[in-house]
Design an enzyme around this catalytic site. Structure first.
Site, PDB file in Angstrom:
ATOM      1  N   HIS A   1      29.718 -19.240 -40.275  1.00 10.44           N
ATOM      2  CA  HIS A   1      30.199 -18.208 -38.602  1.00 10.44           C
ATOM      3  C   HIS A   1      30.886 -18.824 -38.299  1.00 10.44           C
ATOM      4  O   HIS A   1      32.047 -17.874 -37.417  1.00 10.44           O
ATOM      5  CB  HIS A   1      28.577 -18.433 -37.378  1.00 10.44           C
ATOM      6  CG  HIS A   1      27.764 -18.373 -37.640  1.00 10.44           C
ATOM      7  ND1 HIS A   1      26.822 -19.366 -38.083  1.00 10.44           N
ATOM      8  CD2 HIS A   1      26.589 -16.919 -37.377  1.00 10.44           C
ATOM      9  CE1 HIS A   1      25.217 -18.204 -37.943  1.00 10.44           C
ATOM     10  NE2 HIS A   1      25.386 -17.732 -38.445  1.00 10.44           N
TER      11      HIS A   1
ATOM     12  N   ARG B   1      28.168 -10.539 -44.807  1.00 12.92           N
ATOM     13  CA  ARG B   1      28.221 -11.081 -46.437  1.00 12.92           C
ATOM     14  C   ARG B   1      28.049 -10.128 -47.552  1.00 12.92           C
ATOM     15  O   ARG B   1      28.951 -10.834 -49.080  1.00 12.92           O
ATOM     16  CB  ARG B   1      27.150 -11.682 -46.521  1.00 12.92           C
ATOM     17  CG  ARG B   1      27.388 -13.079 -45.144  1.00 12.92           C
ATOM     18  CD  ARG B   1      26.185 -14.028 -45.019  1.00 12.92           C
ATOM     19  NE  ARG B   1      25.428 -13.148 -44.262  1.00 12.92           N
ATOM     20  CZ  ARG B   1      24.215 -13.180 -43.533  1.00 12.92           C
ATOM     21  NH1 ARG B   1      23.780 -14.620 -43.809  1.00 12.92           N
ATOM     22  NH2 ARG B   1      23.278 -12.561 -42.944  1.00 12.92           N
TER      23      ARG B   1
ATOM     24  N   SER C   1      21.645 -19.105 -41.233  1.00 15.49           N
ATOM     25  CA  SER C   1      21.360 -19.949 -40.744  1.00 15.49           C
ATOM     26  C   SER C   1      19.417 -20.590 -41.292  1.00 15.49           C
ATOM     27  O   SER C   1      19.572 -21.238 -41.235  1.00 15.49           O
ATOM     28  CB  SER C   1      21.631 -20.102 -39.307  1.00 15.49           C
ATOM     29  OG  SER C   1      22.706 -19.866 -39.027  1.00 15.49           O
TER      30      SER C   1
END
Ligand code: PNS
Length: 156
Positions: free
Chosen positions: A13, A86, A123
């Site tokens: 991030h 990603r 995460s």
């Protein structure tokens, strides 16, 4: 605007936020509250960790939002959402959201390719690995790592 749940913020991030801060006069990192979702950290904790981690950037501010991203954009006169991609698997859903957000309010979405160093990072994975005792110190800022270990200890 860089929206997300940031539960917790990762170096992936921060890579996107830092690069966006070089491209735009101001970057608003907006933490989605969405109380119905189960989180490891409260939105206050997520926001605090982000403020600590983005303090080095003079043009980044952290805020929270509940409801639709585009309503937050409208209220704050934000025209562009920046998202990191990603892999191609991210693109599928991100494209849908980008088109919906453009249709709703004319808000544009700019995609930034993730630094390959972080292309595997999420995460969710960080939380899972930390929960089972794996080392995630290379994936999150030091202060976040400390809080993660603390939360895992509390939850065990
Ligand atoms: O980091 P995440 O979990 O991918 O972030 C999810 C977040 C907060 C961006 C997502 O829950 C969200 O977009 N919430 C706002 C609701 C909304 O605007 N939905 C419509 C998108 S087209």
């Amino acid at each position: 605007m860089c929206p997300g749940s940031f539960d917790p913020v990762t170096l992936g991030h921060l890579d996107i936020i830092g690069r966006a801060s070089l491209l735009y006069d101001e970057v608003v990192v907006a933490v989605g509250i969405n109380a119905s979702k189960k989180r490891m950290f409260t939105f206050e904790e997520r926001t605090e960790m982000l403020r600590e981690a983005t303090g080095v950037y003079g043009n980044v501010r952290v805020d929270t939002f509940d409801g639709l991203i585009v309503d937050f954009c409208k209220a704050n006169e934000i025209q562009v959402i920046v998202k990191g991609l990603r892999a191609i698997s991210d693109f599928d859903y991100e494209l849908q959201m980008a088109q919906m957000n453009h249709g709703l309010q004319g808000v544009e979405t700019m995609f930034m390719t993730t630094n390959p160093l972080y292309s595997f990072l999420s995460s969710s994975l960080v939380k899972e690995v930390a929960t089972y005792g794996g080392d995630v110190s290379a994936s999150v800022p030091e202060a976040v790592h400390r809080r993660l270990l603390e939360r895992v200890r509390e939850q065990s």
